[in-house]
Design a protein around this motif. Structure first.
Motif, PDB file in Angstrom:
ATOM      1  N   LYS A   9      14.659   9.060  -3.763  1.00 37.53           N
ATOM      2  CA  LYS A   9      15.352   8.599  -2.467  1.00 37.53           C
ATOM      3  C   LYS A   9      14.838   8.882  -1.141  1.00 37.53           C
ATOM      4  O   LYS A   9      14.900   8.050  -0.224  1.00 37.53           O
ATOM      5  N   ASN A  10      13.943  10.110  -0.728  1.00 41.27           N
ATOM      6  CA  ASN A  10      13.372  10.275   0.411  1.00 41.27           C
ATOM      7  C   ASN A  10      11.932  10.455   0.353  1.00 41.27           C
ATOM      8  O   ASN A  10      11.642  11.489  -0.391  1.00 41.27           O
ATOM      9  N   ILE A  11      11.030   9.996   1.077  1.00 35.22           N
ATOM     10  CA  ILE A  11       9.577  10.134   1.034  1.00 35.22           C
ATOM     11  C   ILE A  11       9.177  10.383   2.591  1.00 35.22           C
ATOM     12  O   ILE A  11       9.526   9.405   3.544  1.00 35.22           O
ATOM     13  N   TYR A  12       8.655  11.657   3.042  1.00 36.90           N
ATOM     14  CA  TYR A  12       8.062  11.677   4.285  1.00 36.90           C
ATOM     15  C   TYR A  12       6.465  12.154   4.091  1.00 36.90           C
ATOM     16  O   TYR A  12       6.266  13.073   3.461  1.00 36.90           O
ATOM     17  N   VAL A  13       5.810  11.323   4.925  1.00 39.36           N
ATOM     18  CA  VAL A  13       4.597  11.499   4.772  1.00 39.36           C
ATOM     19  C   VAL A  13       3.957  11.672   6.335  1.00 39.36           C
ATOM     20  O   VAL A  13       4.293  10.811   7.078  1.00 39.36           O
ATOM     21  N   ASN A  14       3.412  12.709   6.662  1.00 44.19           N
ATOM     22  CA  ASN A  14       3.105  13.177   8.156  1.00 44.19           C
ATOM     23  C   ASN A  14       1.938  12.409   8.569  1.00 44.19           C
ATOM     24  O   ASN A  14       1.935  11.828   9.633  1.00 44.19           O
ATOM     25  N   SER A  15       0.741  12.580   7.813  1.00 40.47           N
ATOM     26  CA  SER A  15      -0.302  12.195   8.441  1.00 40.47           C
ATOM     27  C   SER A  15      -1.198  11.426   7.154  1.00 40.47           C
ATOM     28  O   SER A  15      -1.314  12.106   5.983  1.00 40.47           O
ATOM     29  N   VAL A  16      -1.927  10.507   7.519  1.00 35.67           N
ATOM     30  CA  VAL A  16      -2.811   9.784   6.450  1.00 35.67           C
ATOM     31  C   VAL A  16      -3.971   9.341   7.027  1.00 35.67           C
ATOM     32  O   VAL A  16      -3.978   8.644   7.965  1.00 35.67           O
ATOM     33  N   GLY A  17      -5.161   9.685   6.655  1.00 37.32           N
ATOM     34  CA  GLY A  17      -6.223   9.392   7.347  1.00 37.32           C
ATOM     35  C   GLY A  17      -7.566   9.311   6.319  1.00 37.32           C
ATOM     36  O   GLY A  17      -7.503   9.833   5.082  1.00 37.32           O
ATOM     37  N   LEU A  18      -8.535   9.015   6.828  1.00 34.80           N
ATOM     38  CA  LEU A  18     -10.012   8.990   6.296  1.00 34.80           C
ATOM     39  C   LEU A  18     -10.001   8.490   5.095  1.00 34.80           C
ATOM     40  O   LEU A  18     -10.548   8.995   3.920  1.00 34.80           O
ATOM     41  N   GLY A  19      -9.589   7.247   4.911  1.00 35.18           N
ATOM     42  CA  GLY A  19      -9.788   6.358   3.836  1.00 35.18           C
ATOM     43  C   GLY A  19      -8.707   6.612   2.551  1.00 35.18           C
ATOM     44  O   GLY A  19      -9.226   6.498   1.265  1.00 35.18           O
ATOM     45  N   SER A  20      -7.708   7.052   3.121  1.00 36.17           N
ATOM     46  CA  SER A  20      -6.590   7.625   2.038  1.00 36.17           C
ATOM     47  C   SER A  20      -5.812   6.483   1.755  1.00 36.17           C
ATOM     48  O   SER A  20      -5.720   5.302   2.450  1.00 36.17           O
ATOM     49  N   THR A  82      13.070   6.191 -16.559  1.00 34.39           N
ATOM     50  CA  THR A  82      12.868   6.320 -15.193  1.00 34.39           C
ATOM     51  C   THR A  82      12.648   7.955 -14.871  1.00 34.39           C
ATOM     52  O   THR A  82      12.775   8.773 -15.561  1.00 34.39           O
ATOM     53  N   ILE A  83      11.720   8.099 -14.070  1.00 28.13           N
ATOM     54  CA  ILE A  83      11.710   9.195 -13.316  1.00 28.13           C
ATOM     55  C   ILE A  83      12.257   9.184 -12.034  1.00 28.13           C
ATOM     56  O   ILE A  83      12.318   8.317 -10.944  1.00 28.13           O
ATOM     57  N   ASN A  84      13.204  10.270 -11.842  1.00 28.63           N
ATOM     58  CA  ASN A  84      14.047  10.452 -10.759  1.00 28.63           C
ATOM     59  C   ASN A  84      13.578  11.695  -9.915  1.00 28.63           C
ATOM     60  O   ASN A  84      13.553  12.633 -10.589  1.00 28.63           O
ATOM     61  N   VAL A  85      13.486  11.183  -8.361  1.00 27.69           N
ATOM     62  CA  VAL A  85      12.999  12.457  -7.475  1.00 27.69           C
ATOM     63  C   VAL A  85      14.051  12.379  -6.395  1.00 27.69           C
ATOM     64  O   VAL A  85      14.325  11.250  -5.986  1.00 27.69           O
ATOM     65  N   ASN A  86      14.231  13.648  -5.870  1.00 27.99           N
ATOM     66  CA  ASN A  86      15.218  13.463  -4.572  1.00 27.99           C
ATOM     67  C   ASN A  86      14.346  13.329  -3.385  1.00 27.99           C
ATOM     68  O   ASN A  86      14.681  12.185  -2.644  1.00 27.99           O
ATOM     69  N   ASN A  87      13.668  14.253  -3.288  1.00 32.29           N
ATOM     70  CA  ASN A  87      12.594  14.352  -1.771  1.00 32.29           C
ATOM     71  C   ASN A  87      11.179  14.650  -2.132  1.00 32.29           C
ATOM     72  O   ASN A  87      10.717  15.577  -2.795  1.00 32.29           O
ATOM     73  N   ILE A  88      10.482  14.043  -1.345  1.00 37.92           N
ATOM     74  CA  ILE A  88       8.915  14.336  -1.502  1.00 37.92           C
ATOM     75  C   ILE A  88       8.629  14.432  -0.022  1.00 37.92           C
ATOM     76  O   ILE A  88       8.605  13.594   0.928  1.00 37.92           O
ATOM     77  N   LYS A  89       7.647  15.566   0.362  1.00 39.07           N
ATOM     78  CA  LYS A  89       7.250  15.849   1.555  1.00 39.07           C
ATOM     79  C   LYS A  89       5.974  16.089   1.342  1.00 39.07           C
ATOM     80  O   LYS A  89       5.591  17.147   0.912  1.00 39.07           O
TER      81      LYS A  89
END
Length: 125
Positions: A9-20, A82-89
């Motif tokens: 449902k919701n994905i929040y990724v704050n920071s991605v860096g260095l070849g990720s 299916t794999i069901n997930v509500n929130n990922i932070k």
């Protein structure tokens, strides 16, 4: 490749860096790579041409890959398609890290870091 759907449902990724990598959906190959040379000095002195990765064996040595000699027999039984997930932070992903929602066949991740600390001797102070 495993065939299942992932519903998030919701994905929040704050920071991605260095070849990720942030990968939403299926993939065949993921190979993030990060190389870092960190120099810490007590006195700000720059010698001109610096930061040659080839000077340090940690960056030039081939990585040892594991060899699997045993055959693994595995039976999968997925009760639901299916794999069901509500929130990922996720706070942060760094140094060739992977955040992946979906299926993948091959992942090879590498991060090599060389830390150098140049401390003045008593005579140089």
């Amino acid at each position: 490749m495993l065939r299942r759907s992932s519903n998030v449902k919701n994905i929040y990724v704050n920071s991605v860096g260095l070849g990720s990598v942030v990968q939403i959906g299926d993939s065949t190959n993921l190979r993030p790579l990060s190389r870092a040379l960190a120099v810490q000095r007590e006195k700000q002195v720059f010698f001109g041409v610096e930061g040659n990765f080839d000077e340090y064996p940690v960056f030039t040595k081939p990585l040892v890959q594991p060899h699997f000699y045993e055959r693994v027999n595995m039976v999968e039984h997925n009760l639901k398609p299916t794999i069901n997930v509500n929130n990922i932070k996720v706070s942060a992903i760094s140094a060739s890290g992977i955040f992946h929602v979906g299926s993948t066949e091959h992942i090879s991740s590498e991060s090599r870091v060389k830390h150098i600390r140049q401390i003045l001797s008593d005579e140089e102070e």
